[in-house]
Write a protein that holds these residues in place. Sequence first.
Motif, mmCIF file in Angstrom:
data_model
loop_
_atom_site.group_PDB
_atom_site.id
_atom_site.type_symbol
_atom_site.label_atom_id
_atom_site.label_comp_id
_atom_site.label_asym_id
_atom_site.label_seq_id
_atom_site.Cartn_x
_atom_site.Cartn_y
_atom_site.Cartn_z
ATOM 1 N N GLY A 299 12.602 13.829 -14.883
ATOM 2 C CA GLY A 299 12.981 13.166 -16.119
ATOM 3 C C GLY A 299 13.739 11.892 -15.809
ATOM 4 O O GLY A 299 14.024 11.586 -14.645
ATOM 5 N N HIS B 224 9.797 7.462 -14.896
ATOM 6 C CA HIS B 224 10.476 7.717 -16.170
ATOM 7 C C HIS B 224 11.330 6.539 -16.632
ATOM 8 O O HIS B 224 12.312 6.713 -17.355
ATOM 9 N N VAL C 10 19.411 12.334 -17.741
ATOM 10 C CA VAL C 10 18.932 13.279 -18.747
ATOM 11 C C VAL C 10 19.413 14.707 -18.487
ATOM 12 O O VAL C 10 19.262 15.565 -19.341
ATOM 13 N N GLN D 203 13.618 16.375 -21.409
ATOM 14 C CA GLN D 203 13.626 15.233 -22.315
ATOM 15 C C GLN D 203 15.041 14.950 -22.820
ATOM 16 O O GLN D 203 15.977 15.718 -22.611
ATOM 17 N N THR D 204 15.174 13.833 -23.512
ATOM 18 C CA THR D 204 16.460 13.481 -24.107
ATOM 19 C C THR D 204 16.796 14.445 -25.243
ATOM 20 O O THR D 204 15.936 15.177 -25.748
ATOM 21 N N SER E 20 13.160 2.671 -23.475
ATOM 22 C CA SER E 20 14.367 3.021 -24.235
ATOM 23 C C SER E 20 15.271 1.801 -24.378
ATOM 24 O O SER E 20 15.219 0.852 -23.595
ATOM 25 N N LEU F 210 20.697 10.560 -24.170
ATOM 26 C CA LEU F 210 20.903 10.903 -22.761
ATOM 27 C C LEU F 210 22.230 11.637 -22.597
ATOM 28 O O LEU F 210 23.289 11.110 -22.962
#
Length: 683
Positions: free
Chosen positions: A380, A644, A384, A507-508, A657, A544
């Motif tokens: 990830g 990522h 994270v 994932q976040t 992001s 995050l």
Amino acid sequence: MEFSLLGPIAVTTGSAELSLGPAKRRSVLALLLLQPNTTVPLEQLIDSLWEDEPPEHARTVVQGHVSRLRATLAEGGAEAYGIELATHGSAYLLRLPEELIDAHRFGELVALARPEAAPADAVPLLREALGLWRGPALTGTVTSPPFAAAAHALEERRLTAVEALGRAHGALGEHEQAAAVLYSAAVNHPLREGLIAGLMRALFHTGRQSDALEWFHRTRRLLNEELGVDPGERLRGAYEDILRAEAAGGARPAGGARGKDGTSGGTSSGGGRTGASGDGRSATGSGARPVDGAKRAPVQGSAETDEARGDAGAPGTDGTRQETAAGGRGGSGSGRSGAPPRLLPRPPARFLGREDQLAALTTVLTDGTTGESPLAVVAGPAGVGKTACAVQWAHLYAGSFPDGQLFADLRGFGEGDEAPPAEILGDFLLALGTPPERVPSSAQAASALFRSLVAERRLLVVLDNARSSAQVRPLLPGGPHCATVVTSRSRLDGLVATDWARPVGIQTLGHEEGAALLGAMLGPDRVAEDPAAARELVDLCDGLPLALRAAAAQLTARPRWRLARLAAALRDERRRLALLSAEDTGIAAALRMSVARLSADDARLLSALATSADGHLNASLAAALAGYDPERTQDGLDRLTEMHLVDEEATDVYTISTLTQLFARDERGEGGESDTGGTGDGS
């Protein structure tokens, strides 16, 4: 301090060699080393030093040599190594850790090697063992029958190791290497039938049938002329197999290991996992018992949220002791005599949620139905919570791995260089009880020794912050009862392809999980008084955990601030990265380490993507922003996605992001950030 029997008799400390004096003094030392930690009668020393009738003053001569040896060892610092040359009545005892003797280390390495069962591991172990030889054994001693017999016994052990190395190469399909290893030994020992048989098979596999048959006829003549005997079963068997194979049209002989030429036999896939399954993994079909052990702890309601910091030997014919495969007498090399290693960091604080990821890890790592060593990759983006998730699971299921838990930070995304496999393997071997003197110097041999030591154990290995699959492979245990979890910002597709690693994506956090994390850090009342601000903070931190923890640290240091005040400060994009830093950790520092691992082309592409208005784009727009051709752009996008730094939400739909955009807009990654330094736990 090291003692050498496999070549000239020598004692070395560091790079210096101690002066041992004349042949008889060296012979006294050699006889004591051949029977370490055992009293040797003075009469035995006298009988070994003089082939004929000893002189009247023989006792005085031996006593003088022992006295000088004691002084020489003391000058070399013997006491610091636990070495003592003691007198017990009319006998002498050389007390020392046996791993300081090269013949002892040789025996342990050979015992650990399994040329048929694990040839890929056996090759480096046997090469390391044979590399300890510096010439004929016991060179420099007197020529009496006892020393000749001891030297012959050691030479027999060397030849046995050479034959085993040839078999290991053959099992891997490396027949040219097998022939090269066996040839010189066969020339020097033309009557050793097992050696000749192995060479014949290796030569035949390389297409040199006539040479293989010539070796048989030459050896048969020598056996008849010098010993008056016919070839034994092994030599005849190799000859007959070759003849049958030729009659069948050149097929390889039965009983000869086959491999890379497409026939049966073990192959290796980098990590030393052998078998006939075609992918380098074990295909024994033995059905290893599942990793069960302790009762599984319930998965607690947590959101993870940040990356955690968080005497078995029997006397041999030469007077030495034959060692066990477990690493020598008393288990000194196996580590089983001490407590199992517990190297996990402490459990992550305020760990919340991640039930799906923890359940996925449980499914992968406790699957005992395949007969293989399970491997999971937790991947990830930076910050994270990959490490924390892996460490949390490791603590929950530590009881399922009673032989220990190993942990290493591979520093794949850190300030300095990544950790070399040899360094990590050295730490693992020491934790498993291997004395420092017996840790192999080469990464390949250390990897083979590690796999051999843990082959039958129930062990968990956590490899954190890996940069590449190549960095991980030497560190993988091979036993079916071991399990490994790797964390990385890269997907490590190579491990998926070659080692059947199972990816566990992370994932976040969503609004609810992110707000729960803030509540766990700040107290639920402080978050409950302004839930809208809490949701905005989650958005400003891109969900995050590392960024949210840094934000919570800012609020903890300012107890009078409401969440809305910090949210207002974070809206200023020039200050956001600096505010989301806390001393030695922060999202800017974590992103810097990711970007530092990119090529110049990919870093420029990331900077170009950061100029996108809303962080959403396709390959055509990315090419236009970067000024690259479509193929170059697509390759770059694939690499950024693997790392990522960019997400591919759908076919040709990419997102970057906000925090990554802010960082990447400054080509050097300095815009708006404080000098945090280091990656902390945001790997």
